[in-house]
Design a protein around this motif. Structure first.
Motif, PDB file in Angstrom:
ATOM      1  N   LYS A 258       0.809  -1.218   0.000  1.00 33.31           N
ATOM      2  CA  LYS A 258       0.000   0.000   0.000  1.00 33.31           C
ATOM      3  C   LYS A 258       0.846   1.273   0.000  1.00 33.31           C
ATOM      4  CE  LYS A 258      -3.745  -2.568   0.523  1.00 33.31           C
ATOM      5  NZ  LYS A 258      -3.137  -3.882   0.757  1.00 33.31           N
ATOM      6  N   ARG A 259       2.141   1.148   0.222  1.00 34.18           N
ATOM      7  CA  ARG A 259       3.030   2.298   0.226  1.00 34.18           C
ATOM      8  C   ARG A 259       4.254   1.985  -0.635  1.00 34.18           C
ATOM      9  NH1 ARG A 259      -1.012   3.601   2.144  1.00 34.18           N
ATOM     10  NH2 ARG A 259      -1.445   4.907   3.974  1.00 34.18           N
ATOM     11  N   THR A 260       4.656   2.939  -1.449  1.00 37.34           N
ATOM     12  CA  THR A 260       5.815   2.775  -2.323  1.00 37.34           C
ATOM     13  C   THR A 260       7.087   3.185  -1.591  1.00 37.34           C
ATOM     14  OG1 THR A 260       4.494   3.205  -4.306  1.00 37.34           O
ATOM     15  CG2 THR A 260       6.872   3.504  -4.489  1.00 37.34           C
ATOM     16  N   SER A 261       8.072   2.310  -1.617  1.00 38.77           N
ATOM     17  CA  SER A 261       9.374   2.607  -1.015  1.00 38.77           C
ATOM     18  C   SER A 261      10.393   2.870  -2.123  1.00 38.77           C
ATOM     19  CB  SER A 261       9.849   1.436  -0.157  1.00 38.77           C
ATOM     20  OG  SER A 261       8.956   1.205   0.912  1.00 38.77           O
ATOM     21  N   LEU A 262      11.224   3.898  -1.935  1.00 38.76           N
ATOM     22  CA  LEU A 262      12.245   4.243  -2.916  1.00 38.76           C
ATOM     23  C   LEU A 262      13.619   4.215  -2.266  1.00 38.76           C
ATOM     24  CD1 LEU A 262      10.464   7.277  -4.647  1.00 38.76           C
ATOM     25  CD2 LEU A 262      10.625   4.934  -5.494  1.00 38.76           C
TER      26      LEU A 262
END
Length: 286
Positions: A258-262
């Motif tokens: 549900k959350r994009t990590s970069l």
């Protein structure tokens, strides 16, 4: 390859544009007094609510086509949504490789260009072109979920006294005519009841700008009707933009991040600068 990269960046930036400058600020909303609601409006409103999706999650494969003047770009992707939490649109290219992503959360928007390892991540209220529109997460969510909405409220069920009911080419339309700056109209099919068109226009006839979202190809999804095609168009701010999305393999899969990590390899860009570059037509990518 470079032509494709420029096209990708153009798709990402224009997708943000059509979703965030599609109407002007609607701040200073007046509180509505108690207004009698007609029996017909209540009946229609209940049917509209009855068709609202109860599944908290939705995923679909999507074909995205974006048009601006003589530019016409198409990409594949995946749309993932979780109610009251996140909207993710992942753009893919060769063999399903992700090349870009848009992620809308309740408090911020994230735009990722994986080709250049660059991104925009900023709260809505800190970006002029987002803040001036008055668009928030719940308004975007309603557009993607094909729902009627009342600006400034998460739950439309208690807001029907703000709507007027009218005939619209043989169909019914719910209109928010008491809003101070904008006209909101939701055209609804009579039977079966589903939303066919959302239109937002300025009340001041001297102001340019109009947003329209048309829904089509409805089919059953978890017992409710849901559109397989969404056609969003915006005119104003010196541009005319059209975003078309065709969905397939619609599912309620909830097993996704549900959350994009970069990683630290990604560089953050200035959102205002990107939009300014694009509108000046000097934009060649992030």
């Amino acid at each position: 390859m470079m032509k494709f990269v420029r096209s990708l960046s153009w798709v990402i930036c224009m997708s943000v544009l059509i979703l965030t400058v599609s109407c002007r600020s609607n701040s200073g909303l007046k509180k509505e007094s108690s207004v009698p609601v007609s029996t017909e409006l209540v009946s229609l409103a209940n049917k509209v609510l009855a068709n609202a999706q109860t599944s908290p999650s939705m995923t679909a494969k999507v074909k995205v086509r974006l048009q601006l003047d003589n530019k016409d770009v198409s990409l594949s992707g995946t749309l993932r949504m979780h109610k009251d939490d996140v909207i993710q649109l992942s753009l893919t290219a060769f063999l399903g490789f992700e090349v870009g992503r848009m992620e809308f959360l309740q408090d911020q928007v994230l735009i990722v260009d994986r080709f250049h390892r660059q991104y925009i991540k900023v709260p809505y209220e800190e970006v002029d072109f987002l803040n001036k529109t008055g668009i928030d997460f719940h308004m975007l969510q309603s557009l993607f979920w094909a729902e009627v909405f009342a600006p400034g409220n998460q739950d439309v069920a208690g807001q029907w006294n703000r709507f007027d009911l009218e005939d619209c080419d043989g169909q019914l339309a719910l209109s928010l005519k008491r809003e101070p700056a904008l006209n909101y109209k939701f055209q609804v099919q009579r039977s079966p009841v589903w939303l066919e068109r959302t239109t937002i226009t300025p009340k001041n006839g001297g102001e340019a700008g109009a947003f329209e979202c048309c829904y089509g190809d409805y089919s059953k999804f978890r017992g409710k009707y849901f559109p397989s095609s969404m056609d969003m168009s915006f005119s104003g701010e010196g541009v005319k933009v059209r975003l078309l999305m065709n969905l397939k393999n619609i599912d309620d899969n909830d097993d996704w991040e549900k959350r994009t990590s970069l990683s630290s390899k990604y560089r953050q860009m200035d959102a205002k600068g990107i939009l300014k570059k694009f509108l000046s037509k000097d934009f060649e990518g992030f």
